[in-house]
Write a protein that holds these residues in place. Structure first.
Motif, short mmCIF file in Angstrom:
data_model
loop_
_atom_site.label_atom_id
_atom_site.label_comp_id
_atom_site.label_asym_id
_atom_site.label_seq_id
_atom_site.Cartn_x
_atom_site.Cartn_y
_atom_site.Cartn_z
N UNK A 1 -1.92 6.55 6.03
CA UNK A 1 -3.00 7.22 5.32
C UNK A 1 -2.86 7.20 3.82
N UNK A 2 -1.62 7.11 3.31
CA UNK A 2 -1.44 7.12 1.86
C UNK A 2 -2.01 5.87 1.19
N UNK A 3 -2.25 4.82 1.97
CA UNK A 3 -2.82 3.59 1.43
C UNK A 3 -4.22 3.85 0.87
N UNK A 4 -4.90 4.88 1.37
CA UNK A 4 -6.26 5.19 0.93
C UNK A 4 -6.34 5.38 -0.57
N UNK A 5 -5.27 5.86 -1.20
CA UNK A 5 -5.29 6.13 -2.64
C UNK A 5 -4.94 4.90 -3.47
N UNK A 6 -4.47 3.86 -2.84
CA UNK A 6 -4.07 2.66 -3.58
C UNK A 6 -5.26 1.79 -3.91
N UNK A 7 -5.15 1.05 -5.00
CA UNK A 7 -6.15 0.06 -5.34
C UNK A 7 -5.88 -1.22 -4.55
N UNK A 8 -6.94 -1.94 -4.23
CA UNK A 8 -6.79 -3.15 -3.43
C UNK A 8 -5.86 -4.15 -4.11
N UNK A 9 -5.89 -4.20 -5.43
CA UNK A 9 -5.05 -5.13 -6.17
C UNK A 9 -3.57 -4.84 -6.08
N UNK A 10 -3.20 -3.66 -5.58
CA UNK A 10 -1.80 -3.28 -5.44
C UNK A 10 -1.23 -3.60 -4.06
N UNK A 11 -2.07 -4.07 -3.18
CA UNK A 11 -1.65 -4.27 -1.79
C UNK A 11 -1.20 -5.71 -1.53
N UNK A 12 -0.41 -5.88 -0.49
CA UNK A 12 0.00 -7.22 -0.06
C UNK A 12 -1.17 -7.91 0.63
N UNK A 13 -1.03 -9.22 0.86
CA UNK A 13 -2.09 -9.96 1.51
C UNK A 13 -2.40 -9.44 2.91
N UNK A 14 -1.34 -9.12 3.67
CA UNK A 14 -1.55 -8.60 5.01
C UNK A 14 -2.26 -7.27 4.99
N UNK A 15 -1.89 -6.40 4.05
CA UNK A 15 -2.55 -5.11 3.93
C UNK A 15 -4.01 -5.27 3.53
N UNK A 16 -4.27 -6.19 2.61
CA UNK A 16 -5.67 -6.43 2.20
C UNK A 16 -6.52 -6.86 3.39
N UNK A 17 -5.97 -7.71 4.26
CA UNK A 17 -6.76 -8.14 5.41
C UNK A 17 -6.97 -6.99 6.38
N UNK A 18 -6.00 -6.11 6.51
CA UNK A 18 -6.18 -4.94 7.35
C UNK A 18 -7.28 -4.03 6.79
N UNK A 19 -7.32 -3.90 5.47
CA UNK A 19 -8.38 -3.10 4.85
C UNK A 19 -9.74 -3.76 5.08
N UNK A 20 -9.79 -5.09 4.98
CA UNK A 20 -11.04 -5.80 5.24
C UNK A 20 -11.53 -5.57 6.66
N UNK A 21 -10.59 -5.57 7.60
CA UNK A 21 -10.95 -5.30 9.00
C UNK A 21 -11.43 -3.86 9.15
N UNK A 22 -10.74 -2.93 8.48
CA UNK A 22 -11.14 -1.53 8.54
C UNK A 22 -12.54 -1.34 7.96
N UNK A 23 -12.84 -2.03 6.87
CA UNK A 23 -14.18 -1.94 6.27
C UNK A 23 -15.25 -2.40 7.26
N UNK A 24 -14.96 -3.48 7.98
CA UNK A 24 -15.91 -3.96 8.98
C UNK A 24 -16.05 -2.97 10.13
N UNK A 25 -14.93 -2.42 10.58
CA UNK A 25 -14.96 -1.49 11.71
C UNK A 25 -15.62 -0.16 11.35
N UNK A 26 -15.66 0.18 10.06
CA UNK A 26 -16.15 1.48 9.62
C UNK A 26 -17.58 1.75 10.07
N UNK A 27 -18.38 0.69 10.27
CA UNK A 27 -19.79 0.88 10.62
C UNK A 27 -20.04 0.60 12.10
N UNK A 28 -18.97 0.57 12.90
CA UNK A 28 -19.07 0.39 14.36
C UNK A 28 -19.86 -0.85 14.74
#
Length: 227
Positions: A89-116
């Motif tokens: 959950x602490x990743x929520x406060x991080x900027x995308x530019x601070x994340x690793x490539x794998x984390x960025x792709x997880x965030x991209x997947x989460x963004x897609x899943x957010x709208x069901x």
């Protein structure tokens, strides 16, 4: 093909339907249809604004599709969504530019899943990642397909990857489908020489390492999904 399915470009010929509904350009689709089809892009870094926090990235998806926004406590909904893709959950406060490539792709997947969504279009969604991280993201997608009742349109040049996740396979060469059928048939007994060439380089999720030998942990990778 992926851009046609998501409505970013219009096909030169033929028709596209989804659930019996015609697929027009994105600007002409209903909000419900735009929500139903989401995309995960090839480059996880360039698909996110590096200055936006992860919370802002997900919040933007909810603002774009308010009907899909969770009722009640959105911070709690965000934590659950991040947990679904293997992020703390602490990743929520991080900027995308601070994340690793794998984390960025997880965030991209989460963004897609957010709208069901009902369909997730994955355009070479792991090819820009290290091999060990590729395996982790693929395992995640396999898990999410079941827990979120998703259909996946997974585009890749590596049919060894497809073997792990696909029910049906269509092999395209220069825009033409050269072979199509159940995954077991196409991958177990390929008829076309191009299919056989693609099978030469295969990533097996069961044998791929969790980390490359001698490598340390990926920066900020908390809650990594394992098999």
């Amino acid at each position: 093909m992926a851009r046609c399915v998501t409505g970013l470009v219009r096909p030169d010929a033929g028709t596209l339907t989804f659930g019996g509904r015609p697929l027009e350009r994105a600007g002409r689709r209903s909000g419900e249809l735009r929500r139903a089809i989401q995309m995960v892009f090839q480059d996880p870094r360039s698909s996110l604004n590096p200055r936006m926090t992860v919370a802002s990235v997900i919040g933007e998806a909810w603002r774009t599709h308010p009907a899909a926004a969770p009722p009640g406590d959105r911070e709690e909904a965000l934590r659950r969504l991040l947990a679904d893709v293997g992020l703390d959950g602490e990743v929520a406060r991080r900027r995308a530019g601070e994340l690793s490539g794998g984390q960025c792709q997880r965030v991209s997947i989460a963004r897609a899943l957010a709208v069901s969504p009902e369909l997730l279009v994955c355009d070479e969604a792991v090819s820009a990642l290290d091999v060990s991280v590729q395996a982790q993201i693929l395992r995640l997608l396999v898990e999410l397909r079941g827990t979120h009742r998703l259909a996946l349109l997974f585009i890749t040049h590596d049919l060894g990857v497809v073997r792990q996740i696909a029910d049906r396979v269509a092999v395209m060469r220069r825009g033409v489908i050269v072979e199509e059928g159940p995954a077991e048939q196409v991958l177990g007994n390929p008829r076309h020489e191009y299919t056989r060439a693609l099978l030469d380089a295969a990533l097996d999720l069961d044998t791929a390492p969790e980390r490359e030998p001698g490598a340390g942990p990926e920066p900020h990778d908390k809650g990594e999904v394992t098999a």
